[in-house]
Design an enzyme around this catalytic site. Sequence first.
Site, PDB file in Angstrom:
ATOM      1  N   SER A 144       1.209  -1.001  -0.078  1.00  0.00           N
ATOM      2  CA  SER A 144       0.282   0.105   0.325  1.00  0.00           C
ATOM      3  C   SER A 144       1.159   0.779  -0.490  1.00  0.00           C
ATOM      4  CB  SER A 144      -0.823  -0.229   1.260  1.00  0.00           C
ATOM      5  OG  SER A 144      -1.618   1.046   1.415  1.00  0.00           O
ATOM      6  N   TYR A 157      -1.554  -1.136  10.247  1.00  0.00           N
ATOM      7  CA  TYR A 157      -2.127  -1.913   8.438  1.00  0.00           C
ATOM      8  C   TYR A 157      -0.764  -1.514   8.009  1.00  0.00           C
ATOM      9  CZ  TYR A 157      -4.020  -1.155   4.335  1.00  0.00           C
ATOM     10  OH  TYR A 157      -4.047  -1.784   2.618  1.00  0.00           O
TER      11      TYR A 157
HETATM   12  P1  NAI Z   1     -11.120  -6.524  -0.501  1.00  0.00           P
HETATM   13  O1  NAI Z   1     -11.767  -6.798   0.740  1.00  0.00           O
HETATM   14  O2  NAI Z   1     -12.130  -6.576  -1.862  1.00  0.00           O
HETATM   15  O3  NAI Z   1      -9.878  -7.740  -0.786  1.00  0.00           O
HETATM   16  C1  NAI Z   1      -9.824  -8.397   0.001  1.00  0.00           C
HETATM   17  C2  NAI Z   1      -9.704 -10.337  -0.126  1.00  0.00           C
HETATM   18  O4  NAI Z   1      -9.338 -10.890   0.746  1.00  0.00           O
HETATM   19  C3  NAI Z   1     -11.527 -10.623   0.132  1.00  0.00           C
HETATM   20  O5  NAI Z   1     -12.212 -11.050  -0.215  1.00  0.00           O
HETATM   21  C4  NAI Z   1     -10.940 -11.137   1.337  1.00  0.00           C
HETATM   22  O6  NAI Z   1     -12.423 -12.089   1.665  1.00  0.00           O
HETATM   23  C5  NAI Z   1      -9.644 -11.826   1.471  1.00  0.00           C
HETATM   24  N1  NAI Z   1      -9.508 -12.156   3.101  1.00  0.00           N
HETATM   25  C6  NAI Z   1      -9.202 -11.466   4.105  1.00  0.00           C
HETATM   26  N2  NAI Z   1      -8.388 -11.784   4.914  1.00  0.00           N
HETATM   27  C7  NAI Z   1      -8.267 -13.587   4.486  1.00  0.00           C
HETATM   28  C8  NAI Z   1      -7.619 -14.014   4.922  1.00  0.00           C
HETATM   29  N3  NAI Z   1      -6.736 -14.647   6.336  1.00  0.00           N
HETATM   30  N4  NAI Z   1      -7.378 -15.610   4.482  1.00  0.00           N
HETATM   31  C9  NAI Z   1      -7.671 -15.477   2.612  1.00  0.00           C
HETATM   32  N5  NAI Z   1      -8.226 -14.921   2.473  1.00  0.00           N
HETATM   33  C10 NAI Z   1      -8.736 -13.529   2.778  1.00  0.00           C
HETATM   34  O7  NAI Z   1     -10.082  -5.727  -0.528  1.00  0.00           O
HETATM   35  P2  NAI Z   1      -8.847  -5.228  -1.584  1.00  0.00           P
HETATM   36  O8  NAI Z   1      -8.884  -3.481  -1.511  1.00  0.00           O
HETATM   37  O9  NAI Z   1      -9.349  -5.373  -2.866  1.00  0.00           O
HETATM   38  O10 NAI Z   1      -7.631  -5.486  -1.246  1.00  0.00           O
HETATM   39  C11 NAI Z   1      -6.800  -6.110  -1.838  1.00  0.00           C
HETATM   40  C12 NAI Z   1      -5.810  -5.757  -1.007  1.00  0.00           C
HETATM   41  O11 NAI Z   1      -5.183  -4.793  -1.850  1.00  0.00           O
HETATM   42  C13 NAI Z   1      -5.096  -5.529   0.320  1.00  0.00           C
HETATM   43  O12 NAI Z   1      -3.601  -6.800   0.635  1.00  0.00           O
HETATM   44  C14 NAI Z   1      -5.063  -4.088   0.678  1.00  0.00           C
HETATM   45  O13 NAI Z   1      -4.565  -4.039   2.250  1.00  0.00           O
HETATM   46  C15 NAI Z   1      -4.474  -3.323  -0.149  1.00  0.00           C
HETATM   47  N6  NAI Z   1      -4.757  -2.400  -0.101  1.00  0.00           N
HETATM   48  C16 NAI Z   1      -6.107  -1.897  -0.333  1.00  0.00           C
HETATM   49  C17 NAI Z   1      -6.205  -0.161  -0.747  1.00  0.00           C
HETATM   50  C18 NAI Z   1      -8.274   0.007  -1.106  1.00  0.00           C
HETATM   51  O14 NAI Z   1      -8.322   1.018  -1.394  1.00  0.00           O
HETATM   52  N7  NAI Z   1      -8.724  -0.486  -0.957  1.00  0.00           N
HETATM   53  C19 NAI Z   1      -5.123   0.505  -1.448  1.00  0.00           C
HETATM   54  C20 NAI Z   1      -3.716  -0.358  -0.705  1.00  0.00           C
HETATM   55  C21 NAI Z   1      -4.209  -1.828  -0.767  1.00  0.00           C
END
Ligand code: NAI
Length: 302
Positions: A144, A157
């Site tokens: 991030s 985080y």
């Molecule tokens: P999201 O919540 O839409 O997708 C994340 C997925 O990871 C979800 O489907 C969730 O069920 C799964 N997950 C959570 N814990 C888990 C575990 N213990 N084992 C397996 N799967 C698990 O969120 P997003 O935003 O797509 O996140 C993806 C990555 O992007 C993350 O690493 C997040 O930190 C990063 N990120 C997101 C930002 C944002 O603005 N949404 C900004 C910067 C980084």
Amino acid sequence: MKDFNGKVAFITGGASGAGFGQAQVFGRAGCRIVIADIRQDALDDATSRLRAEGIEVHSVRLDISDRAAYAAAADEVEAVFGGPPQLLFNTAGVNSFGPLENATYEDFDWIFGVNLNGVINGIQTFLPRMIASGRDGHIVTTSSMGGFAGSATAAIYNATKAALINLMESYAITLPKYGIGASVLCPASIRSNIADAQDTRPAHLAANSGFRSDEAFIELQRRLYSGGMDPVELAGHVKRAIENNDLYILPYPETKEAVRAHFEKILDAFAARDSDPEGAQQRAQAFEEYRAEAAKTAGSTK
Ligand code: NAI
């Protein structure tokens, strides 16, 4: 890596947000996709959407913080596809925000357990298998922009994300000799479901949090992320980075000046202490001698 056709891509968090965008983009490029996620309902939904596009997809319910389960998932992938993935996307992550001084051990354990240990588990599980396969490969870890600086309310985080940037820099040094590339993706904001991450927090770690998880605060976050980058567009940046073997994937130019200001502050701190040039030179020389000697033996360690 330029040709994705037929390659197996293992995507954690592949049922939603950034991970689902990667499944779409790399599936369209011909990859055979594995989506791994902790939520079965989201996996089912994502699987049917990908199949509807004609993408070959296998789904695995996995909590990436569970090492034994991760090894079992890797065995399953090898049984289904006849070998380990050539592309590993460490994309799953969670967040929870609140004043750092209110944080509990449970807040640290959950966020570090998923965001950092989950990525370590992924690499430790798959890397030996990828190396043994002798094929080219690439590992992309989602960090991030928050990984570049501390924060009052996103501190845990950001600490996990800082570690991921640093770790991927190290893999980018060590993996090329195996034909494996390493990249770290640093998004600023993604149109995703991360505002609802609390839903995946295990009960034993949810019982004691110092952070806010009330509906009004979650709704505020939903509004924020709804204006984020489209996950398919983001995954397009990831694809180009793999093709070019770029370490850093930084597709948010609006954040560049803040990063510059952060590193300038660090560089300014050096200048203020540059009072012993002779000592500095001796220390630098000692480091060089150590590095040269250590490099001779590094190959003999596992
Ligand atoms: P999201 O919540 O839409 O997708 C994340 C997925 O990871 C979800 O489907 C969730 O069920 C799964 N997950 C959570 N814990 C888990 C575990 N213990 N084992 C397996 N799967 C698990 O969120 P997003 O935003 O797509 O996140 C993806 C990555 O992007 C993350 O690493 C997040 O930190 C990063 N990120 C997101 C930002 C944002 O603005 N949404 C900004 C910067 C980084």
